[in-house]
Design an enzyme around this catalytic site. Structure first.
Site, PDB file in Angstrom:
ATOM      1  CG  ASP A 131      -2.090   0.966   1.083  1.00 12.90           C
ATOM      2  OD1 ASP A 131      -2.336   1.449  -0.044  1.00 12.90           O
ATOM      3  OD2 ASP A 131      -2.761   1.230   2.093  1.00 12.90           O
ATOM      4  CG  HIS A 138      -4.441  10.504   2.760  1.00 10.37           C
ATOM      5  ND1 HIS A 138      -5.483  10.474   3.664  1.00 10.37           N
ATOM      6  CD2 HIS A 138      -3.607   9.495   3.119  1.00 10.37           C
ATOM      7  CE1 HIS A 138      -5.290   9.466   4.521  1.00 10.37           C
ATOM      8  NE2 HIS A 138      -4.147   8.873   4.221  1.00 10.37           N
ATOM      9  CD  GLU A 204      -6.427   4.690   4.867  1.00  8.86           C
ATOM     10  OE1 GLU A 204      -5.769   3.827   4.256  1.00  8.86           O
ATOM     11  OE2 GLU A 204      -5.912   5.521   5.636  1.00  8.86           O
ATOM     12  CD  GLU A 206      -5.635   2.825   0.079  1.00  3.58           C
ATOM     13  OE1 GLU A 206      -4.803   2.242  -0.659  1.00  3.58           O
ATOM     14  OE2 GLU A 206      -5.486   2.960   1.310  1.00  3.58           O
ATOM     15  CG  ASP A 238      -5.914   0.216   3.956  1.00  2.00           C
ATOM     16  OD1 ASP A 238      -6.018  -0.843   4.600  1.00  2.00           O
ATOM     17  OD2 ASP A 238      -4.955   1.002   4.075  1.00  2.00           O
ATOM     18  NE  ARG A 242      -8.017   6.535   9.732  1.00  2.00           N
ATOM     19  CZ  ARG A 242      -7.294   6.375   8.626  1.00  2.00           C
ATOM     20  NH1 ARG A 242      -6.025   5.998   8.699  1.00  2.00           N
ATOM     21  NH2 ARG A 242      -7.853   6.578   7.453  1.00  2.00           N
ATOM     22  CD  GLN A 245      -3.068   4.710  10.830  1.00  2.72           C
ATOM     23  OE1 GLN A 245      -4.304   4.718  10.715  1.00  2.72           O
ATOM     24  NE2 GLN A 245      -2.272   5.143   9.878  1.00  2.72           N
ATOM     25  CE  LYS A 258      -3.725   2.276   7.659  1.00  5.97           C
ATOM     26  NZ  LYS A 258      -4.605   3.131   6.854  1.00  5.97           N
ATOM     27  CB  THR A 262      -7.425  -4.826   2.657  1.00  5.22           C
ATOM     28  OG1 THR A 262      -6.567  -4.539   3.764  1.00  5.22           O
ATOM     29  CG2 THR A 262      -7.302  -3.708   1.621  1.00  5.22           C
ATOM     30  CD  GLU A 369      -7.601  12.921   4.241  1.00  2.00           C
ATOM     31  OE1 GLU A 369      -7.267  13.864   3.509  1.00  2.00           O
ATOM     32  OE2 GLU A 369      -7.671  11.745   3.850  1.00  2.00           O
TER      33      GLU A 369
HETATM   34 CA    CA Z   1      -4.138   2.866   3.044  1.00  2.00          CA
END
Ligand code: CA
Length: 423
Positions: A131, A138, A204, A206, A238, A242, A245, A258, A262, A369
Site C-alpha cells: 500500500d 491525504h 480509506e 483507494e 483499506d 485509527r 494506528q 490495517k 482490506t 480527514e
Molecule cells: Ca491505506
C-alpha cells in the site's frame, strides 16, 4: 463524433460494463466451479466455455486452459500481447454484427449468466500486497493533524512514493462484512494503553493495480517498461482502526491497524480499457530522480465516490467525491520504485494507491480527514451524525471513467461493519 460500440447484449447507458470495458473477474455459477469471466451489461460471459470451444486458440493464447481456473494468475502471467488478443476476440464476439455467439442459442445459454445469480471471488491469488501513500492532500491533511501544517509532509515525501508492505491473507472481495477489531489504544490523558474494540473505525478510498508478468529477483523494472507488468485496476477499501494506528505506528508504520481486513472490487478493468482516459501527470516539483522519470508518464481520469448507509438510512449518502487524478505519484513510478532495489513482483501481486484525497473538503477519502479526527462530525440526511464508522454501517466505493456516451466502470467495493466479537 465517436460512437459507442454496440453489442447484441443490452447494455444500459449508465452501465459500468459496456463493450468498451470488458473487465475480468472470477465467478462461481449456481452449479460448478469457479472460473474466469468478463462482465457485459448485467451479464457475465463465461470464458471457460469459449476456451473449451477453441475460441482462444491463437499463438498468443495457445497455452493450456487459462480461463477454467479459480484465479486470473495464469492469464496474468501471459502478458500484454495475449491480453490484447483476448480482448479483440471477446469484443468481436460480443459485437452486434457478429453472428457466431449471437445466433447460437445453445451456446448463449451455456456461456452467459446473470451477474446477480453468480458468486464473485477474489480475482487473483494475491501473493503480496503493498500500500502506497501517494495522495499529496491525504498525506498533508494527516501530517497536519499529527505534526502541524509546517511539518505536515516528511522530507522524503516528494522524492519517493512512500509505501509499506501489507497483508495479503486478509484481502477480501466486495460484499464481505468486516468485523470491528480489538487492539491496544492509548487515550491521550492515560498513563498506559488499554485493550478493547477499536473506537475509531475508518475506511480509506483507494484504487489498486494487479501485476501481470513479474520481474526476476535483482532485476528492477525500468519506469518506461512498467506498463508491461500492469494488467489492470480495482477499487479498494483499506479498512483502518485509527486509535490502534495512532499508538502503534511509530517507528515502523501501520501494523494491526490495517491488517485485519482490506476489501477490493471483483472486476479488474484492464489498462487497455482505460487507455482513452489517460491524462498528463500533475507537475512534480522537485523533479524526481531519473529512475522515477518517464517522458510520457500519465495518470487516469477516474471519478470516485464513497457512500455511507447506516442501519437506519433508507438510501446511501455520498460522503466522498474524488478522482484518481488527485494522486501525486503515477502507477509506473510506484512500480519502478518498488522494484528499484531488486524486489521481485509476481503475477497477482496487488499494489495500492493510498487514500485518494483531493484539495476540496468533499474529496477527502476517509473519516479521519472528513471529520478532522472526530472534531467535526458528519451530519447525515436523516439527522444522524458520525465521527467514525459505527456497527451496522455499510460503506461502498464506486468508480468509473466517463466516455462519450458510455462509461468504463469498476462496479463497486462494499462492506458492512459488524460489532466486535464478545470476549
Ligand atoms: Ca491505506
Amino acid at each position: 463524433m465517436f460512437t459507442p460500440l454496440r453489442s447484441f447484449i443490452d447494455v444500459a447507458p449508465d452501465s459500468h460494463f459496456p463493450l468498451e470495458n470488458l473487465p475480468y473477474g472470477v465467478f462461481r455459477p449456481a452449479q460448478g466451479n469457479a472460473r474466469v469471466g468478463v462482465a457485459i451489461g448485467a451479464l457475465v460471459l463465461d470464458l471457460s466455455v469459449l476456451e473449451e470451444q477453441g475460441t482462444f486458440r491463437t499463438p498468443e493464447l495457445s497455452k493450456s486452459a487459462v480461463f477454467a481456473q479459480d484465479s486470473l494468475n495464469s492469464f496474468l502471467s501471459l502478458g500484454r500481447p495475449a491480453w490484447r488478443r483476448a480482448r479483440e476476440i471477446i469484443q468481436h464476439l460480443l459485437a452486434a454484427e457478429t453472428p457466431e455467439l449471437r445466433d447460437n442459442a445453445g451456446l448463449r445459454d451455456h456461456a452467459f449468466h446473470q451477474q446477480r445469480d453468480v458468486t464473485m471471488h477474489l480475482p487473483a491469488h494475491i501473493g503480496d500486497y503493498t500500500d502506497f501513500y501517494s495522495s499529496y492532500h491525504h498525506a498533508h491533511n494527516v501530517g497536519t493533524m499529527l505534526r502541524g501544517p509546517e511539518n505536515a509532509l516528511m522530507p522524503n515525501w516528494k522524492w519517493l512514493p512512500v509505501g509499506y508492505h501489507g497483508r495479503s491473507s486478509s484481502l477480501v472481495v466486495s460484499g464481505t462484512d468486516v468485523r470491528r477489531p480489538y487492539g491496544q489504544t492509548k487515550p491521550p490523558d492515560a498513563d498506559a494503553p488499554i485493550f478493547g474494540p477499536s473506537r475509531s473505525f475508518d475506511y480509506e478510498l483507494e484504487m489498486a493495480f494487479l501485476i501481470g508478468p513479474g520481474n526476476g529477483l535483482g532485476e528492477p523494472v525500468p519506469i518506461e517498461r512498467a506498463d508491461e507488468h500492469i494488467f489492470g485496476m480495482v477499487l479498494m477499501n483499506d479498512w483502518s482502526a485509527r486509535d490502534v494506528q495512532a499508538w502503534e505506528y511509530q517507528p515502523l508504520g501501520p501494523f494491526l491497524a490495517k491488517n485485519f481486513c482490506t476489501s477490493i472490487s471483483p472486476w479488474v478493468v484492464t489498462l487497455d480499457a482505460l487507455a482513452p482516459f489517460r491524462k498528463p501527470l500533475p507537475p512534480q516539483e522537485p523533479e524526481p530522480l531519473p529512475y522515477l522519470r518517464a517522458p510520457n508518464d500519465s495518470t487516469f481520469d477516474i471519478q470516485l465516490e464513497a457512500q455511507l448507509q447506516t442501519a437506519t438510512m433508507v438510501a446511501p449518502h455520498v460522503i466522498t467525491r474524488t478522482n484518481f487524478q488527485n494522486l501525486y505519484w503515477s502507477i509506473a513510478q510506484q512500480l519502478a520504485h518498488h522494484t528499484v532495489g531488486g524486489c521481485n513482483l509476481q503475477p497477482g501481486d496487488l499494489l495500492a494507491s493510498g487514500t485518494i484525497s483531493g484539495p476540496s473538503e468533499e474529496s477527502r477519502g476517509c473519516m479521519l480527514e472528513l471529520t478532522w479526527r472526530g472534531a467535526n462530525p458528519l451530519t447525515l440526511p436523516n439527522g444522524e451524525t458520525r465521527k467514525w464508522l459505527e456497527d451496522g454501517d455499510a460503506l461502498t466505493i464506486r468508480g468509473w471513467a466517463e466516455g462519450d456516451g458510455y462509461r468504463v466502470g469498476f462496479g463497486e467495493v462494499s462492506g458492512r461493519v459488524l460489532p466486535a466479537i464478545t470476549r
